[in-house]
Structure formats: structure tokens, C-alpha cells
Scaffold this active site. Structure first.
Site, PDB file in Angstrom:
ATOM      1  NE  ARG A  57      -1.423 -57.327  67.197  1.00 34.77           N
ATOM      2  CZ  ARG A  57      -0.015 -57.435  66.946  1.00 34.77           C
ATOM      3  NH1 ARG A  57       0.498 -56.352  66.775  1.00 34.77           N
ATOM      4  NH2 ARG A  57       0.545 -58.487  66.984  1.00 34.77           N
ATOM      5  CG  MET A  58       0.035 -55.204  59.882  1.00 30.05           C
ATOM      6  SD  MET A  58       1.532 -56.444  59.849  1.00 30.05           S
ATOM      7  CE  MET A  58       0.894 -57.660  58.952  1.00 30.05           C
ATOM      8  CB  SER A  59       3.819 -54.142  65.173  1.00 35.03           C
ATOM      9  OG  SER A  59       4.554 -54.414  64.125  1.00 35.03           O
ATOM     10  CB  SER A  60       5.066 -50.525  61.883  1.00 33.13           C
ATOM     11  OG  SER A  60       5.369 -49.442  61.380  1.00 33.13           O
ATOM     12  N   GLY A  93      -0.887 -51.343  65.763  1.00 34.99           N
ATOM     13  CA  GLY A  93      -0.521 -51.064  67.403  1.00 34.99           C
ATOM     14  C   GLY A  93       0.244 -52.547  67.814  1.00 34.99           C
TER      15      GLY A  93
END
Length: 176
Positions: A57-60, A93
């Protein structure tokens, strides 16, 4: 047992199982009775097929290259540990809300018995211990590649909050 039921239990698509039967490539004996394909029950494993999933997962969305590198690192680690990853799951997200559909689908998928992540923070920003305990109660496991994390909960939580604030500020700068 019906071939369709065997395919579902084994984690194989029905079409693939049917093609395997016609090409004589099934790993267990099967025969056709009129239009029904039957699999010999004596050769079935005692427990259903369990899958291993890798979660990244990545935040952006702007950090897509970082997510791809994360997938490569986790896959390389799993290969060295001889863990066969059946499913790769990636998501963009924040880890602070319950709006991660892909994450929730992975948690609901009872065929996934082991989830491999790079850091606990990639999987669940807060409460990863609770999620890990809930998985263990159902006979499932969370495997963390890099376990060398801050042991002090307060220091780790503060670092995560500061990281989140930094990401929000960075996103505001990129948007401007």
C-alpha cells in the site's frame, strides 16, 4: 465430487479445471459420467486449499513507483524464504480509515491463510496487533518482512502521526 466443487475447493477456476480434464492434466483421477465430470474423493487433501497473499500500500497515487519497488522487495523476500505467493494485492490510500475496499476484501477472503507485508504500517497504521490477533484466532497469519520497528508504542504512534502530517503537507504542496 463434481469437478466444479473440486475446482472451487482447490483454488482453481472452473474453466481451467475443465480444460485440464480434457487435456488429461488434472493432478487427481477424474471421469466423465454423461455430461458430469466427477473427481475421485479419495485423492482430495483433508483441508481446503489455502492461499498466500502479498499486500502493498502507498498513501498517494503519485508514489506508484515506490509501490512497485515495495512489491518487488516483498516478492524477493518471499522467494528467498520459499513462501509461494499466490496473490499480489496493491492499494493506494491512507491506512487511517475504513475506506480501503481492497484491504477489506483481503481480510474477508477466507481462502487467504497468510498475508505477507513489508511493514506493519503498510498493512494497518494503528492497531495492527489487534488485526494480527484476530487473524491468528481464525487460523490465519500476518507475516511482516521488516520486524525491526520501534518497540515503544508511544514513540511509534508519534512517528506515524508525524509521517501522516508530513504526507498531507506534501500533498498540499504538490496540489498547489
Amino acid at each position: 465430487m463434481n469437478l466444479a466443487a473440486w475446482a472451487e475447493r482447490s483454488g482453481v477456476a472452473r474453466v481451467t479445471a475443465c480444460r485440464g480434464f480434457h487435456a488429461v492434466l488434472l493432478p487427481i483421477p477424474a471421469r466423465m459420467v454423461e455430461r458430469l465430470i466427477l473427481v475421485d474423493d479419495r485423492f482430495l487433501p483433508s483441508e481446503p486449499y489455502s492461499r498466500i497473499a502479498m499486500y502493498a500500500r502507498m498513501s498517494s497515487a503519485a508514489r506508484k513507483a515506490g509501490r512497485d519497488r515495495q512489491v518487488a522487495r516483498v516478492t524477493a523476500w518471499a522467494t528467498t524464504q520459499q513462501i509461494p505467493v499466490d496473490k499480489g494485492v496493491t492499494e493506494v490510500g491512507t491506512a487511517l480509515n475504513a475506506h480501503r475496499r481492497i484491504f477489506l476484501a483481503l481480510m474477508r477472503d477466507s481462502s487467504v491463510m497468510r498475508i505477507v507485508v513489508e511493514h506493519r504500517g503498510r498493512f494497518c497504521r494503528f492497531g495492527s496487533g489487534y488485526v494480527s490477533a484476530a487473524l491468528a484466532a481464525r487460523g490465519r497469519e500476518l507475516v511482516v518482512v521488516h520486524t525491526a520497528e520501534v518497540d515503544d508504542d508511544l514513540a511509534r504512534d508519534m512517528a506515524e502521526i508525524l509521517t501522516l502530517i508530513w504526507h498531507d503537507a506534501d500533498a498540499d504542496v504538490e496540489a498547489a
